[in-house]
Design an enzyme around this catalytic site. Structure first.
Site, PDB file in Angstrom:
ATOM      1  N   TYR A   1      -6.843   6.836   4.241  1.00 29.19           N
ATOM      2  CA  TYR A   1      -8.034   7.673   4.074  1.00 29.19           C
ATOM      3  C   TYR A   1      -8.427   8.340   5.384  1.00 29.19           C
ATOM      4  O   TYR A   1      -9.570   8.281   5.806  1.00 29.19           O
ATOM      5  CB  TYR A   1      -9.214   6.845   3.554  1.00 29.19           C
ATOM      6  CG  TYR A   1      -8.858   5.980   2.390  1.00 29.19           C
ATOM      7  CD1 TYR A   1      -8.646   6.533   1.136  1.00 29.19           C
ATOM      8  CD2 TYR A   1      -8.698   4.612   2.545  1.00 29.19           C
ATOM      9  CE1 TYR A   1      -8.279   5.750   0.068  1.00 29.19           C
ATOM     10  CE2 TYR A   1      -8.337   3.812   1.477  1.00 29.19           C
ATOM     11  CZ  TYR A   1      -8.126   4.383   0.242  1.00 29.19           C
ATOM     12  OH  TYR A   1      -7.763   3.599  -0.805  1.00 29.19           O
TER      13      TYR A   1
ATOM     14  N   TYR B   1     -13.251   0.064  -8.364  1.00 33.11           N
ATOM     15  CA  TYR B   1     -12.092   0.524  -7.602  1.00 33.11           C
ATOM     16  C   TYR B   1     -10.858  -0.179  -8.138  1.00 33.11           C
ATOM     17  O   TYR B   1     -10.855  -1.401  -8.276  1.00 33.11           O
ATOM     18  CB  TYR B   1     -12.249   0.236  -6.101  1.00 33.11           C
ATOM     19  CG  TYR B   1     -11.006   0.641  -5.343  1.00 33.11           C
ATOM     20  CD1 TYR B   1     -10.774   1.973  -5.038  1.00 33.11           C
ATOM     21  CD2 TYR B   1     -10.046  -0.293  -4.992  1.00 33.11           C
ATOM     22  CE1 TYR B   1      -9.604   2.369  -4.398  1.00 33.11           C
ATOM     23  CE2 TYR B   1      -8.868   0.087  -4.350  1.00 33.11           C
ATOM     24  CZ  TYR B   1      -8.659   1.418  -4.056  1.00 33.11           C
ATOM     25  OH  TYR B   1      -7.498   1.801  -3.432  1.00 33.11           O
TER      26      TYR B   1
ATOM     27  N   ASP C   1      -9.022  -6.948 -13.254  1.00 36.17           N
ATOM     28  CA  ASP C   1      -8.393  -6.602 -11.976  1.00 36.17           C
ATOM     29  C   ASP C   1      -8.922  -7.584 -10.934  1.00 36.17           C
ATOM     30  O   ASP C   1     -10.010  -7.405 -10.401  1.00 36.17           O
ATOM     31  CB  ASP C   1      -8.726  -5.147 -11.620  1.00 36.17           C
ATOM     32  CG  ASP C   1      -8.161  -4.743 -10.260  1.00 36.17           C
ATOM     33  OD1 ASP C   1      -7.680  -5.619  -9.517  1.00 36.17           O
ATOM     34  OD2 ASP C   1      -8.231  -3.538  -9.940  1.00 36.17           O
TER      35      ASP C   1
ATOM     36  N   LYS D   1      -3.074  -8.403  -3.246  1.00 32.59           N
ATOM     37  CA  LYS D   1      -3.705  -8.733  -1.965  1.00 32.59           C
ATOM     38  C   LYS D   1      -3.367 -10.123  -1.409  1.00 32.59           C
ATOM     39  O   LYS D   1      -2.343 -10.266  -0.764  1.00 32.59           O
ATOM     40  CB  LYS D   1      -5.206  -8.488  -2.069  1.00 32.59           C
ATOM     41  CG  LYS D   1      -5.512  -6.982  -2.142  1.00 32.59           C
ATOM     42  CD  LYS D   1      -6.917  -6.620  -1.753  1.00 32.59           C
ATOM     43  CE  LYS D   1      -7.056  -5.160  -1.414  1.00 32.59           C
ATOM     44  NZ  LYS D   1      -7.511  -4.308  -2.498  1.00 32.59           N
TER      45      LYS D   1
HETATM   46  C1  PLP Z   1      -6.975  -3.158  -3.213  1.00 35.46           C
HETATM   47  C2  PLP Z   1      -7.232  -3.088  -4.650  1.00 35.46           C
HETATM   48  C3  PLP Z   1      -6.352  -2.413  -5.533  1.00 35.46           C
HETATM   49  C4  PLP Z   1      -5.140  -1.663  -5.038  1.00 35.46           C
HETATM   50  O1  PLP Z   1      -4.192  -2.486  -4.429  1.00 35.46           O
HETATM   51  P1  PLP Z   1      -3.115  -1.840  -3.419  1.00 35.46           P
HETATM   52  O2  PLP Z   1      -2.246  -3.005  -3.055  1.00 35.46           O
HETATM   53  O3  PLP Z   1      -3.895  -1.300  -2.267  1.00 35.46           O
HETATM   54  O4  PLP Z   1      -2.389  -0.792  -4.155  1.00 35.46           O
HETATM   55  C5  PLP Z   1      -6.653  -2.416  -6.871  1.00 35.46           C
HETATM   56  N1  PLP Z   1      -7.740  -3.040  -7.356  1.00 35.46           N
HETATM   57  C6  PLP Z   1      -8.588  -3.705  -6.552  1.00 35.46           C
HETATM   58  C7  PLP Z   1      -9.761  -4.400  -7.144  1.00 35.46           C
HETATM   59  C8  PLP Z   1      -8.379  -3.744  -5.177  1.00 35.46           C
HETATM   60  O5  PLP Z   1      -9.245  -4.360  -4.372  1.00 35.46           O
END
Ligand code: PLP
Length: 431
Positions: free
Chosen positions: A21, A149, A250, A279
């Site tokens: 970004y 997000y 997610d 992550k």
């Molecule tokens: C970081 C994140 C993503 C994206 O993961 P990347 O490994 O950066 O592609 C998707 N959803 C959530 C909730 C996140 O925190």
């Protein structure tokens, strides 16, 4: 070329490299890291910074852990990589079994992806292919929450908050999804059923065209660092069942202990139909993600027209990444992570709450190992980041949010240094 000095590195970086970004603005603060150990980053000039970011939620055990180094080295001597089409290997099988055992009851099938965003793309495909297999091809949109997000690839981006996700920039190519209001009822507020109104209304009016609802359970992360009531999640589960809509959780940011439970879904006692992980999965060593689903979803997809799940990344289930993920999960499960996260939460509440007295501060909140100071105005990164670095602390604020999610192994002294630096920023911005 011998890049031994931080200046050389910075000069070449400025010439050739994009950062996340970022523009190619040569005046944006940028710090070359030489090594990292425990909860500290060491810069080229010898300065040490306490990492309050866990490198974007990932490094839960701290840097340079002998157990994880060893797992990676051991696997390197077996094989660094092998294709996953038609072949399998022990690190992937072990990891899949561990994930099925650790995650909420009912998630039985594991798809390994390269990154969080890709795991979200896979979740979208799973949901659409499942609905098609049920003869409901018209269920082709995803319902998402404002202030959410879900990643940066196009499909994932179409699910992010339409305003902060800058949908207008990519309007020409983004799939058009539906958005319910962000859950307004805070995690420790008395439950207010009215905060479900928008979700209910959208499901009621559009369920015929909705394949799935996607949520970040309890913690809306990069879209605003907000913590919402577990009842919202419980009711969402029930509404999805009522309207024949799949629930995608997610947990890329929340998974593996960050909220005080292994997975944030546990705060509500629910099982999603599809779960995204990423992550912290490898303890921050390698990029790896996974999309899990129930047998109901998997069987549907495999009985459908395609008969297969249509995705298959080149580096799927990379053995090095799976091996280090296995070691990271062993390390987590054998550590007193619940006590550590609870202690971090209490310390964040104690040390950040007083910051509400500053005029620049709108609200302070903490949940699990996540502490957030929401300001009235967006942070000027060129001023604030160097000021934090001067105090020996690494934080990367965004917008109006100054926040920390430290490694679980952070000491209380180190955490106090982080909260003291946050306090300094609040005072400085209130002058
Ligand atoms: C970081 C994140 C993503 C994206 O993961 P990347 O490994 O950066 O592609 C998707 N959803 C959530 C909730 C996140 O925190």
């Amino acid at each position: 070329m011998n890049l031994t000095s931080g200046e050389d590195l910075l000069a070449l970086d400025r010439t050739h490299i994009w950062h996340p970004y970022a523009s190619t603005d040569p005046t944006a603060p940028l710090y070359p890291v030489a090594s990292a150990q425990g909860c500290e980053l060491e810069l080229y000039d010898g300065r040490r910074l306490i990492d309050g970011m866990s490198s974007w939620w990932c490094v839960i055990h701290g840097y340079n852990r002998p157990e994880l180094n060893e797992a990676l080295t051991r696997q390197t001597h077996q094989m660094a990589h092998v294709m996953f089409g038609g072949l399998t290997h022990e690190p992937a099988v072990t990891l899949a079994k561990k994930l099925v055992d650790l995650t909420p009851q009912g998630l039985e099938k594991v798809f390994f992806a390269d990154s969080g965003s890709v795991s979200v793309e896979v979740a979208i495909k799973m949901a659409l292919q499942y609905q098609m297999s049920q003869g409901k091809a018209e269920k082709s949109r995803i319902l998402s929450l404002r202030k959410g997000y879900h990643g940066d690839t196009l499909g994932a981006m179409s699910l992010c908050d339409p305003v902060t996700g800058m949908h207008h920039l990519f309007q020409a190519i983004l799939p058009q999804q539906l958005f319910a209001d962000a859950p307004a009822c805070g995690v420790r507020d008395p439950w207010d059923p009215a905060c479900l109104d928008s979700l209910k209304e959208l499901l009621h009016n559009h369920h015929q065209t909705i394949a799935a609802l996607i949520v970040e359970p309890i913690v809306q992360g990069a879209g605003g660092m907000r913590f919402y009531h577990p009842q919202y999640l419980r009711e969402s589960r029930a509404l999805c069942d009522q309207f024949d809509v799949l629930l995608i959780a997610d947990e890329i940011a929340t998974g593996f202990g960050r909220t005080g439970r292994m997975f944030a879904c546990e705060h509500a006692g629910i099982t999603p139909d599809i779960l995204c992980l990423g992550k912290a999965l490898t303890g921050g060593y390698m990029t790896l993600a996974a999309t899990l689903c129930t047998n109901k979803v998997a069987d549907g997809i495999c009985s459908g027209e395609a008969g297969v799940l249509m995705h298959g990344p080149t580096f799927m289930a990379n053995p090095l990444a799976c091996a280090v993920a296995n070691a990271s999960l062993d390390l987590l499960c054998s550590s007193p992570w619940q006590e550590r996260v609870a202690r971090i939460e209490q310390q964040l509440i104690n040390e950040l709450s007083p910051l509400e007295k500053y005029q620049a501060v709108k609200e302070v909140r903490a949940f699990g190992a996540i502490g957030v100071v929401e300001l009235h105005e967006p942070v000027n990164m060129k001023v604030v980041v160097p000021r934090l670095v001067e105090q020996g602390v690494w934080l990367r604020p965004f917008g109006r949010l100054l926040y920390t999610m430290p490694p679980f192994v952070i000491s209380s002294d180190q955490l106090s240094q982080i909260t003291a630096a946050m306090a300094d920023i609040c005072q400085f911005l209130s002058q």
